[in-house]
Design a protein around this motif. Structure first.
Motif, PDB file in Angstrom:
ATOM      1  N   ASP A   1      35.268  53.341  19.075  1.00 17.29           N
ATOM      2  CA  ASP A   1      36.255  53.873  20.012  1.00 17.29           C
ATOM      3  C   ASP A   1      37.408  52.905  20.236  1.00 17.29           C
ATOM      4  OD1 ASP A   1      37.077  55.897  22.007  1.00 17.29           O
ATOM      5  OD2 ASP A   1      36.678  54.292  23.444  1.00 17.29           O
ATOM      6  N   SER A   2      37.105  51.622  20.336  1.00 15.71           N
ATOM      7  CA  SER A   2      38.141  50.643  20.683  1.00 15.71           C
ATOM      8  C   SER A   2      38.898  50.100  19.480  1.00 15.71           C
ATOM      9  CB  SER A   2      37.515  49.466  21.441  1.00 15.71           C
ATOM     10  OG  SER A   2      36.578  48.779  20.615  1.00 15.71           O
ATOM     11  N   ASP A   3      38.214  49.953  18.346  1.00 16.64           N
ATOM     12  CA  ASP A   3      38.824  49.291  17.192  1.00 16.64           C
ATOM     13  C   ASP A   3      38.839  50.138  15.924  1.00 16.64           C
ATOM     14  OD1 ASP A   3      37.655  47.109  19.060  1.00 16.64           O
ATOM     15  OD2 ASP A   3      38.966  45.946  17.741  1.00 16.64           O
ATOM     16  N   GLY A   4      38.219  51.315  15.968  1.00 20.09           N
ATOM     17  CA  GLY A   4      38.146  52.141  14.762  1.00 20.09           C
ATOM     18  C   GLY A   4      37.327  51.508  13.665  1.00 20.09           C
ATOM     19  N   VAL A   5      36.327  50.721  14.051  1.00 15.53           N
ATOM     20  CA  VAL A   5      35.490  49.993  13.104  1.00 15.53           C
ATOM     21  C   VAL A   5      34.077  50.546  13.164  1.00 15.53           C
ATOM     22  CG1 VAL A   5      34.419  47.750  12.648  1.00 15.53           C
ATOM     23  CG2 VAL A   5      36.850  47.885  13.178  1.00 15.53           C
ATOM     24  N   SER A   6      33.429  50.656  11.993  1.00 13.54           N
ATOM     25  CA  SER A   6      32.040  51.107  11.933  1.00 13.54           C
ATOM     26  C   SER A   6      31.123  49.952  11.540  1.00 13.54           C
ATOM     27  CB  SER A   6      31.887  52.245  10.920  1.00 13.54           C
ATOM     28  OG  SER A   6      32.580  53.404  11.347  1.00 13.54           O
TER      29      SER A   6
ATOM     30  N   GLY B   1      24.430  57.816  15.304  1.00 15.35           N
ATOM     31  CA  GLY B   1      25.397  56.882  14.737  1.00 15.35           C
ATOM     32  C   GLY B   1      26.581  57.582  14.096  1.00 15.35           C
ATOM     33  N   VAL B   2      26.313  58.663  13.372  1.00 13.37           N
ATOM     34  CA  VAL B   2      27.399  59.410  12.728  1.00 13.37           C
ATOM     35  C   VAL B   2      28.317  60.034  13.770  1.00 13.37           C
ATOM     36  CG1 VAL B   2      27.896  61.465  11.347  1.00 13.37           C
ATOM     37  CG2 VAL B   2      26.165  59.840  10.577  1.00 13.37           C
ATOM     38  N   GLN B   3      27.741  60.638  14.776  1.00 13.12           N
ATOM     39  CA  GLN B   3      28.546  61.363  15.752  1.00 13.12           C
ATOM     40  C   GLN B   3      29.338  60.444  16.674  1.00 13.12           C
ATOM     41  OE1 GLN B   3      25.918  64.236  17.615  1.00 13.12           O
ATOM     42  NE2 GLN B   3      25.831  65.504  15.764  1.00 13.12           N
ATOM     43  N   SER B   4      28.875  59.210  16.849  1.00 13.31           N
ATOM     44  CA  SER B   4      29.620  58.261  17.684  1.00 13.31           C
ATOM     45  C   SER B   4      30.633  57.453  16.890  1.00 13.31           C
ATOM     46  CB  SER B   4      28.651  57.292  18.375  1.00 13.31           C
ATOM     47  OG  SER B   4      28.106  56.368  17.430  1.00 13.31           O
ATOM     48  N   GLY B   5      30.498  57.449  15.564  1.00 10.32           N
ATOM     49  CA  GLY B   5      31.361  56.618  14.724  1.00 10.32           C
ATOM     50  C   GLY B   5      30.773  55.255  14.430  1.00 10.32           C
ATOM     51  N   ALA B   6      29.615  54.929  15.010  1.00 10.84           N
ATOM     52  CA  ALA B   6      28.970  53.651  14.696  1.00 10.84           C
ATOM     53  C   ALA B   6      28.648  53.571  13.210  1.00 10.84           C
ATOM     54  CB  ALA B   6      27.704  53.486  15.530  1.00 10.84           C
ATOM     55  N   LEU B   7      28.336  54.739  12.606  1.00 11.71           N
ATOM     56  CA  LEU B   7      28.083  54.831  11.172  1.00 11.71           C
ATOM     57  C   LEU B   7      29.162  55.695  10.533  1.00 11.71           C
ATOM     58  CD1 LEU B   7      24.220  55.492  11.206  1.00 11.71           C
ATOM     59  CD2 LEU B   7      25.373  53.330  10.715  1.00 11.71           C
TER      60      LEU B   7
ATOM     61  N   PHE C   1      20.914  42.422  15.801  1.00 16.08           N
ATOM     62  CA  PHE C   1      20.699  43.343  16.915  1.00 16.08           C
ATOM     63  C   PHE C   1      19.190  43.505  17.103  1.00 16.08           C
ATOM     64  CE2 PHE C   1      24.843  44.554  15.226  1.00 16.08           C
ATOM     65  CZ  PHE C   1      25.603  44.624  16.383  1.00 16.08           C
ATOM     66  N   GLY C   2      18.772  43.513  18.364  1.00 16.73           N
ATOM     67  CA  GLY C   2      17.342  43.623  18.627  1.00 16.73           C
ATOM     68  C   GLY C   2      16.763  44.950  18.209  1.00 16.73           C
ATOM     69  N   THR C   3      17.459  46.041  18.557  1.00 12.28           N
ATOM     70  CA  THR C   3      16.979  47.381  18.223  1.00 12.28           C
ATOM     71  C   THR C   3      18.142  48.216  17.713  1.00 12.28           C
ATOM     72  OG1 THR C   3      17.413  48.340  20.411  1.00 12.28           O
ATOM     73  CG2 THR C   3      15.273  47.231  20.087  1.00 12.28           C
ATOM     74  N   TRP C   4      17.796  49.353  17.107  1.00  9.19           N
ATOM     75  CA  TRP C   4      18.835  50.283  16.681  1.00  9.19           C
ATOM     76  C   TRP C   4      19.568  50.863  17.890  1.00  9.19           C
ATOM     77  CZ3 TRP C   4      20.891  50.273  12.137  1.00  9.19           C
ATOM     78  CH2 TRP C   4      20.142  49.929  11.014  1.00  9.19           C
ATOM     79  N   ASP C   5      18.901  50.954  19.027  1.00  4.73           N
ATOM     80  CA  ASP C   5      19.602  51.411  20.236  1.00  4.73           C
ATOM     81  C   ASP C   5      20.717  50.443  20.604  1.00  4.73           C
ATOM     82  OD1 ASP C   5      17.972  53.647  20.455  1.00  4.73           O
ATOM     83  OD2 ASP C   5      16.554  52.669  21.810  1.00  4.73           O
ATOM     84  N   ASP C   6      20.444  49.125  20.510  1.00  2.79           N
ATOM     85  CA  ASP C   6      21.481  48.126  20.765  1.00  2.79           C
ATOM     86  C   ASP C   6      22.620  48.272  19.762  1.00  2.79           C
ATOM     87  OD1 ASP C   6      19.778  47.057  22.724  1.00  2.79           O
ATOM     88  OD2 ASP C   6      18.894  45.622  21.313  1.00  2.79           O
ATOM     89  N   PHE C   7      22.255  48.460  18.510  1.00  2.00           N
ATOM     90  CA  PHE C   7      23.225  48.631  17.438  1.00  2.00           C
ATOM     91  C   PHE C   7      24.127  49.827  17.718  1.00  2.00           C
ATOM     92  CE2 PHE C   7      24.432  50.751  13.512  1.00  2.00           C
ATOM     93  CZ  PHE C   7      24.822  49.731  12.653  1.00  2.00           C
ATOM     94  N   LEU C   8      23.544  50.959  18.084  1.00  2.00           N
ATOM     95  CA  LEU C   8      24.320  52.178  18.317  1.00  2.00           C
ATOM     96  C   LEU C   8      25.242  52.044  19.518  1.00  2.00           C
ATOM     97  CD1 LEU C   8      21.627  54.932  17.676  1.00  2.00           C
ATOM     98  CD2 LEU C   8      23.490  54.250  16.160  1.00  2.00           C
ATOM     99  N   ALA C   9      24.755  51.410  20.564  1.00  2.00           N
ATOM    100  CA  ALA C   9      25.595  51.250  21.757  1.00  2.00           C
ATOM    101  C   ALA C   9      26.812  50.391  21.447  1.00  2.00           C
ATOM    102  CB  ALA C   9      24.771  50.630  22.886  1.00  2.00           C
ATOM    103  N   THR C  10      26.598  49.295  20.733  1.00  2.00           N
ATOM    104  CA  THR C  10      27.723  48.427  20.352  1.00  2.00           C
ATOM    105  C   THR C  10      28.637  49.134  19.368  1.00  2.00           C
ATOM    106  OG1 THR C  10      26.372  46.451  20.682  1.00  2.00           O
ATOM    107  CG2 THR C  10      28.342  46.212  19.314  1.00  2.00           C
TER     108      THR C  10
END
Length: 445
Positions: free
Chosen positions: A196-201, A252-258, A181-190
């Motif tokens: 949300d879609s797969d329940g994966v962090s 990241g925590v609040q979105s589920g990315a982490l 990922f280029g930036t942490w912003d890209d990481f968080l968006a993905t």
């Protein structure tokens, strides 16, 4: 052991040691110190060696022939093994008693902070600054800084534990994700979409144990170009770097990315890795051996590593976390023999290559990163990836870690305020300001 020098009395050392965490004598640590006497310059020598890890016992035992070839000594190592925290407690206790200290001791980076109080480090440990001077900048300051005080070096680090992004190559391919990922912003968006879609962090952070909670913040903070302390040991929490770091982790925590786990080694993390609910993690280079492989050995061949995404506000592509420094007790008959052992074992380029091959610990000599032998190594757990190519690419971005005698206070205070931010009970700026205030209050006390 030679008594402490007149600049600090035994009673004064006792007071300093008590402030560094107590002096309870610990069962099972029974290292033997040779009788006091004049320095030994050659011949057969019994060397008392304390460590917390069997891997270090093997490595130094195998290094004895090299040390003997480079010196006038013939070594017999008397090994004592105990927990990392127990070792420094016993070390200080035995120094107060005036007997029973080791000749060589391995001090885990967190435990080493207890020697920073007052003059404990300079009174107990051999100053290695002039000994390593011939290596110049080749011995990386990123790994001398954590074991230094007032510009003097007191231990040789075992590793350059750069953080990388571990990720499941097969899952990334299935989900159509890029290798990096280029930036942490890209990481968080993905990551938010995947949660949300797969329940994966895409990653995980620790939120229960104070030390682990702070560590997972700290490794990201170091990447951003910040730190918990400056070179003088003063706290540096109220900075743009710290706020950027915490803002990213909160998002990241609040979105589920982490995902949040109790710690990075326990059942929650193991379950997340095994189930495929956690498919990546930012941790130091040693986490492969101590975290991922023990937790999910059946996933051999599926994992990969890459440099970290960048922070938009600055910093590099790697952080740092961990390390163990090997120190020699000063003014003992075997002190010179101890110095000869640790320098032969740790500052020889061939030994640095061997250490990586045997233990997975990265070199601390910058020149060794140009080794064709290391560059060619393929790791089966990571699908045959040449991991050292990644480390070679990011080594010049490895950050320095500055430590403080008050690290334990920082862990206790900061962890609680980090949790407030993760739960949405405080903004990142508020949490860091409150943590800095509470730290100052407790450190003064």
């Amino acid at each position: 052991m030679t008594p402490p020098s007149p600049s600090i009395s035994r009673r004064g050392l006792f007071r300093l040691a008590a402030g560094a965490g107590g002096l309870a004598l610990l069962a099972g640590l029974t290292g033997c110190t040779p009788p006091s006497g004049p320095p030994i310059g050659s011949g057969e020598i019994d060397l008392s060696f304390w460590t917390h890890d069997d891997a270090y016992v093997r490595f130094f035992t195998e290094a004895v022939p090299r040390a003997e070839a480079a010196s006038a000594f013939r070594y017999a190592l008397g090994v004592t093994k105990a927990g990392a925290a127990d070792i420094v407690t016993k070390l200080i206790a035995q120094a107060v008693a005036g007997t029973g200290t080791p000749d060589v001791v391995g001090l885990e980076i967190g435990a080493f902070t207890r020697t920073l109080r007052g003059t404990i480090a300079s009174e107990l440990l051999t100053d290695l600054t002039d000994i390593v001077a011939p290596f110049g900048d080749d011995l990386m300051s990123a790994r001398t800084a954590p074991f230094s005080k007032d510009g003097r070096l007191y231990a040789l680090d075992s590793d350059t534990p750069m953080t990388v992004y571990y990720h499941r190559g097969d899952e990334f391919e299935r989900l159509g994700l890029p290798d990096t990922f280029g930036t942490w912003d890209d990481f968080l968006a993905t990551g938010a979409k995947l949660a949300d879609s797969d329940g994966v962090s895409l990653g995980a952070i620790a939120t229960s144990d104070p030390g682990g909670t702070v560590q997972t913040f700290h490794v990201h903070l170091l990447q951003r170009g910040g730190g918990l302390f400056d070179a003088a040991g003063e706290p540096t929490l109220e900075t743009p770097e710290a706020e950027d770091t915490l803002r990213m982790l909160v998002a990241g925590v609040q979105s589920g990315a982490l995902a949040t786990v109790s710690d990075m080694y326990g059942p929650g993390m193991q379950s997340g890795l095994k189930s495929g609910k956690i498919i990546g993690v930012n941790m130091p280079s040693w986490y492969s051996t101590y975290g991922i492989q023990p937790s999910a050995p059946e996933q051999e061949g599926l994992w990969r590593i890459s440099p970290l995404p960048r922070f938009a506000g600055g910093g590099g592509r790697t952080g740092a976390g961990g390390g163990t420094g090997f120190a020699v007790l000063r003014d003992k008959p075997a002190s010179e023999a101890g110095v000869q052992l640790i320098t032969a074992a740790y500052l020889d380029p061939e030994q640095q290559i061997k250490r990586y091959r045997d233990m997975g610990y990265l070199p601390t000599l910058r020149s060794v990163y140009d080794s064709p032998e290391l560059a060619a190594l393929e790791d089966g757990f990571f699908g045959g990836q040449r991991l050292f190519e990644v480390y070679r690419d990011i080594v010049d971005e490895a950050p320095e870690i500055h430590q403080s005698e008050n690290q334990s206070i920082m862990d206790t205070v900061l962890s609680g305020h980090l949790l407030r931010a993760y739960r949405g009970q405080a903004t990142p700026a508020e949490a860091l300001t409150d943590a800095a205030r509470d730290f100052r209050g407790q450190a003064r006390g």
